[in-house]
Design a protein around this motif. Structure first.
Motif, PDB file in Angstrom:
ATOM      1  N   ILE A  37       0.856  -1.196   0.000  1.00 43.47           N
ATOM      2  CA  ILE A  37       0.000   0.000   0.000  1.00 43.47           C
ATOM      3  C   ILE A  37       0.889   1.243   0.000  1.00 43.47           C
ATOM      4  N   VAL A  38       0.525   2.233  -0.832  1.00 40.98           N
ATOM      5  CA  VAL A  38       1.238   3.501  -0.811  1.00 40.98           C
ATOM      6  C   VAL A  38       0.358   4.529  -0.091  1.00 40.98           C
ATOM      7  N   LEU A  39       0.989   5.275   0.790  1.00 35.28           N
ATOM      8  CA  LEU A  39       0.288   6.309   1.552  1.00 35.28           C
ATOM      9  C   LEU A  39       0.851   7.674   1.180  1.00 35.28           C
ATOM     10  N   PHE A  40      -0.020   8.647   1.008  1.00 33.51           N
ATOM     11  CA  PHE A  40       0.428  10.031   0.791  1.00 33.51           C
ATOM     12  C   PHE A  40      -0.720  10.957   1.175  1.00 33.51           C
ATOM     13  N   ARG A  41      -0.450  12.250   1.128  1.00 28.39           N
ATOM     14  CA  ARG A  41      -1.495  13.223   1.442  1.00 28.39           C
ATOM     15  C   ARG A  41      -1.788  14.090   0.222  1.00 28.39           C
ATOM     16  N   THR A  42      -3.059  14.485   0.114  1.00 27.20           N
ATOM     17  CA  THR A  42      -3.427  15.450  -0.917  1.00 27.20           C
ATOM     18  C   THR A  42      -2.906  16.827  -0.498  1.00 27.20           C
ATOM     19  N   ARG A  43      -3.070  17.808  -1.390  1.00 30.43           N
ATOM     20  CA  ARG A  43      -2.626  19.163  -1.039  1.00 30.43           C
ATOM     21  C   ARG A  43      -3.365  19.688   0.187  1.00 30.43           C
ATOM     22  N   ALA A  49      -5.418  15.552   3.235  1.00 33.37           N
ATOM     23  CA  ALA A  49      -6.165  14.307   3.460  1.00 33.37           C
ATOM     24  C   ALA A  49      -5.287  13.106   3.128  1.00 33.37           C
ATOM     25  N   PRO A  50      -5.240  12.109   4.008  1.00 33.46           N
ATOM     26  CA  PRO A  50      -4.426  10.926   3.700  1.00 33.46           C
ATOM     27  C   PRO A  50      -5.103  10.058   2.638  1.00 33.46           C
ATOM     28  N   VAL A  51      -4.269   9.419   1.831  1.00 33.82           N
ATOM     29  CA  VAL A  51      -4.751   8.552   0.753  1.00 33.82           C
ATOM     30  C   VAL A  51      -3.996   7.228   0.843  1.00 33.82           C
ATOM     31  N   ALA A  52      -4.713   6.138   0.593  1.00 29.32           N
ATOM     32  CA  ALA A  52      -4.081   4.810   0.549  1.00 29.32           C
ATOM     33  C   ALA A  52      -4.472   4.133  -0.762  1.00 29.32           C
ATOM     34  N   SER A  56      -8.123   1.488  -4.332  1.00 30.29           N
ATOM     35  CA  SER A  56      -8.126   2.538  -3.314  1.00 30.29           C
ATOM     36  C   SER A  56      -8.645   1.944  -2.004  1.00 30.29           C
ATOM     37  N   TYR A  57      -7.949   2.211  -0.918  1.00 33.64           N
ATOM     38  CA  TYR A  57      -8.325   1.645   0.378  1.00 33.64           C
ATOM     39  C   TYR A  57      -9.014   2.707   1.238  1.00 33.64           C
ATOM     40  N   PRO A  58     -10.091   2.338   1.925  1.00 37.20           N
ATOM     41  CA  PRO A  58     -10.653   3.252   2.928  1.00 37.20           C
ATOM     42  C   PRO A  58      -9.579   3.604   3.959  1.00 37.20           C
ATOM     43  N   ILE A  59      -9.537   4.860   4.341  1.00 33.81           N
ATOM     44  CA  ILE A  59      -8.482   5.330   5.243  1.00 33.81           C
ATOM     45  C   ILE A  59      -9.100   6.293   6.247  1.00 33.81           C
ATOM     46  N   HIS A  60      -8.565   6.294   7.452  1.00 33.20           N
ATOM     47  CA  HIS A  60      -9.099   7.190   8.479  1.00 33.20           C
ATOM     48  C   HIS A  60      -7.970   7.591   9.417  1.00 33.20           C
ATOM     49  N   GLU A  61      -7.922   8.867   9.731  1.00 36.47           N
ATOM     50  CA  GLU A  61      -6.888   9.391  10.627  1.00 36.47           C
ATOM     51  C   GLU A  61      -7.526   9.744  11.956  1.00 36.47           C
ATOM     52  N   LYS A  62      -6.917   9.248  13.032  1.00 36.65           N
ATOM     53  CA  LYS A  62      -7.521   9.470  14.349  1.00 36.65           C
ATOM     54  C   LYS A  62      -6.449   9.429  15.437  1.00 36.65           C
ATOM     55  N   ASP A  63      -6.371  10.473  16.217  1.00 37.94           N
ATOM     56  CA  ASP A  63      -5.518  10.519  17.413  1.00 37.94           C
ATOM     57  C   ASP A  63      -4.038  10.259  17.127  1.00 37.94           C
ATOM     58  N   GLY A  64      -3.597  10.498  15.902  1.00 40.00           N
ATOM     59  CA  GLY A  64      -2.181  10.309  15.599  1.00 40.00           C
ATOM     60  C   GLY A  64      -1.865   9.041  14.836  1.00 40.00           C
ATOM     61  N   TRP A  65      -2.878   8.244  14.585  1.00 36.86           N
ATOM     62  CA  TRP A  65      -2.673   7.046  13.785  1.00 36.86           C
ATOM     63  C   TRP A  65      -3.439   7.153  12.473  1.00 36.86           C
ATOM     64  N   ILE A  66      -2.874   6.557  11.418  1.00 38.23           N
ATOM     65  CA  ILE A  66      -3.548   6.393  10.135  1.00 38.23           C
ATOM     66  C   ILE A  66      -4.018   4.941  10.059  1.00 38.23           C
ATOM     67  N   TRP A  67      -5.324   4.765   9.945  1.00 37.00           N
ATOM     68  CA  TRP A  67      -5.901   3.416   9.862  1.00 37.00           C
ATOM     69  C   TRP A  67      -6.305   3.127   8.418  1.00 37.00           C
ATOM     70  N   VAL A  68      -6.068   1.914   7.986  1.00 40.93           N
ATOM     71  CA  VAL A  68      -6.458   1.501   6.632  1.00 40.93           C
ATOM     72  C   VAL A  68      -7.315   0.242   6.732  1.00 40.93           C
ATOM     73  N   TRP A  69      -8.385   0.243   5.957  1.00 42.20           N
ATOM     74  CA  TRP A  69      -9.296  -0.918   5.901  1.00 42.20           C
ATOM     75  C   TRP A  69      -8.853  -1.814   4.758  1.00 42.20           C
ATOM     76  N   ALA A  88     -16.506  -0.731   5.329  1.00 40.92           N
ATOM     77  CA  ALA A  88     -15.648   0.082   6.204  1.00 40.92           C
ATOM     78  C   ALA A  88     -16.446   1.193   6.885  1.00 40.92           C
ATOM     79  N   ASP A  89     -16.358   1.246   8.201  1.00 37.55           N
ATOM     80  CA  ASP A  89     -17.015   2.305   8.967  1.00 37.55           C
ATOM     81  C   ASP A  89     -16.026   2.790  10.041  1.00 37.55           C
ATOM     82  N   PRO A  90     -15.554   4.024   9.936  1.00 39.71           N
ATOM     83  CA  PRO A  90     -14.569   4.506  10.926  1.00 39.71           C
ATOM     84  C   PRO A  90     -15.080   4.458  12.364  1.00 39.71           C
TER      85      PRO A  90
END
Lengths: 351, 149
Positions: free
Chosen positions: A30-36, A39-42, A96-109, A116-118
């Motif tokens: 999986i590749v992770l990056f952020r949009t401008r 927002a995190p993307v997986a 494309s993987y569902p992704i969610h950022e919370k409390d300092g962690w990046i979670w991927v489904w 997927a439900d955050p």
């Protein structure tokens, strides 16, 4: 085999930026990056063109450009640009993987995206709460994730493996209470009227006896929350000096796992010396675990077929967690074998 | 070791052909080759749910007691014995005899206590038609009957 219909910790928030980074979760690159906009993307880390890793490319606007021939993919995985032609091939898409950022962690489904439900991600607020002081580590464990789960569900190993760091002789002398509800396994150990361990005694300048407790709450298959601390004898736990240890366990493959670790405390939170010492000391503890579990993995691989663990009552939480894990795997296999039915069952805390 | 497994826990045994669902057993998992010693199960009967224990009598004997209505009292688990609480109807509160720990147990849940020291457990039924069976499983040898996962 891995439970896929769940959220796994993929990275710390600070690790994901405009420069693409690679992770392998449950054998899926999986590749992770952020949009401008941040927002995190997986996305699958494999260009649809020639399977080159997108993580070796670069971000352009909200997309990632393959570093080999320049195929470019947007946050939804659709190819947006093919050099040398204006027509985008219909199959030019990466997952494309569902992704969610919370409390300092990046979670991927890692499973079926529509499940997927955050809201299913357990509470991890302590590591981002200013009322708590947190130290973090992440470690590559060269062992199957199951061994880390077993390790966290049986903390009597502290008395032996960590005897020069966090261990105390008396831990294994106190019984456990195991509770199983839905996909959550709790292993609770109360150690009444024991001397305050050095971490508490030194930072809070206290002495005498306290009730000490460890409660590991395992949200099978991927997150252990250790609720630990000391409180006055016979007093409620919430009144005490508390520690919350978040252990995000993410399988890489059958013999490797990432261990994301956050140790939060609600006492001496402004004591930077204590924080520094904890950071250093906990790194030693994790190293002890990593070395032991790597040795255990080697032992497992050399074990003859038909030779099994000899589990004892103390392993009640271990055994029940294995049952829950197997049930989740079975659910996914059954769903996969029934193509006309609903394909999967998401893992929900307490479900 | 105390263990409370809720009715909604994943990984529970499915009911057998006779409709009996094993709530707790020793060993809990047979696949590692540990010899079977006992199991406690629940099944529906003409007069409602019934909990039963089966044992390998060479090693384990058992007795059981039915509590109902508004019963409140303590149960002794002698050192080396195993105690299993199965609720048939309504609710039962199980609690440490001298401490704050307590849990409501309902049909389909099972509560198991084992260990090598004597223990006292307080059981309080919720009233109405609440009923619970308490099993005491005892070893036939001097060695403690420890639960095997």
């Amino acid at each position: 085999m891995f439970v896929l219909n769940t959220w796994y910790v993929a990275a710390w928030s600070h690790e994901v930026a405009r420069q693409p980074v690679r992770r392998v979760i449950c054998e899926q690159p999986i590749v992770l990056f952020r949009t401008r906009a941040g927002a995190p993307v997986a996305l699958a880390d494999r260009c649809a063109h020639r399977a080159f890793p997108l993580s070796a490319g670069r971000c352009i606007d909200d997309s990632v450009e393959c570093g080999y021939h320049g195929f470019t993919y947007g946050p939804d995985g659709a190819c947006t640009k093919v050099p040398a032609q204006t027509t985008i091939p219909e199959r030019a898409r990466v997952r494309s993987y569902p992704i969610h950022e919370k409390d300092g962690w990046i979670w991927v489904w890692t499973g079926e995206a529509e499940l997927a439900d955050p809201a299913d991600i357990p509470d991890t607020h302590w590591m981002a709460d200013p009322e708590w002081a947190t130290v973090t580590h992440s470690v590559h464990f060269k062992c199957r994730a199951d061994l880390i789960h077993d390790n966290l569900l049986d903390l009597t190993h502290e008395s032996f493996l960590h005897k020069t760091t966090v261990g105390d002789d008396y831990i294994y002398e106190h019984g456990i209470t195991v509770e199983v509800e839905g996909n959550v396994v709790n292993v609770d150990r109360l150690m009444p009227s024991v001397e305050a361990p050095p971490l508490y005694a030194d930072t809070m300048n206290i002495s005498g006896n306290y009730d000490r407790f460890h409660c590991t709450e395992f949200f099978v298959p991927n997150l252990h929350v250790l609720h630990s601390g000391i409180t006055g004898e016979g007093r409620p736990r919430e009144e005490g000096y508390l520690i919350k240890v978040l252990n995000g366990i993410t399988p890489i493959d059958a013999e490797n796992a990432w261990y994301y670790y956050a140790f939060s405390r609600n006492f001496a939170i402004d004591n930077e010396t204590a924080t520094g010492q904890l950071k250093e000391g906990l790194a030693v503890v994790l190293k002890e675990d990593a070395e032991a579990l790597e040795a255990q993995e080697i032992g497992m691989q050399g074990r003859p077929a038909g030779e099994f663990d000899v589990l004892i009552a103390q392993d009640g939480g271990v055994a029940k967690a294995r049952r829950v894990m197997n049930a989740l795997l079975k659910q996914e296999q059954s769903a996969a074998a029934a193509p006309t039915a609903r394909r999967g069952v998401p893992v929900r805390a307490g479900s | 070791m105390w263990m409370l497994v809720r009715a909604n826990a994943l990984g529970r045994d499915e009911p057998g052909p006779d409709g009996r669902r094993v709530l707790a057993a020793c060993p809990d998992t047979a696949e590692r080759g540990d010899p079977w010693r006992w199991s406690v199960g629940l099944q529906d009967g003409p007069d409602g749910a019934v909990a039963t224990a089966t044992t390998d009598e060479t090693y384990v004997v058992h007795r059981d007691e039915l509590f109902a209505g508004r019963h409140t009292g303590t149960v002794v688990r002698p050192a080396g014995d195993v105690l299993v609480v199965a609720v048939l109807r309504g609710e039962a509160l199980v609690a440490v005899e001298d401490g704050p720990w307590e849990r409501w147990v309902r049909p389909g849940d099972v509560f198991v206590l084992e260990g090598e020291d004597d223990e006292l457990l307080r059981i309080s039924l919720a009233g109405g038609d609440s009923a619970a069976t308490v099993f005491v499983l005892s070893p036939t040898t001097p060695r403690a009957l420890r639960w095997v996962p």
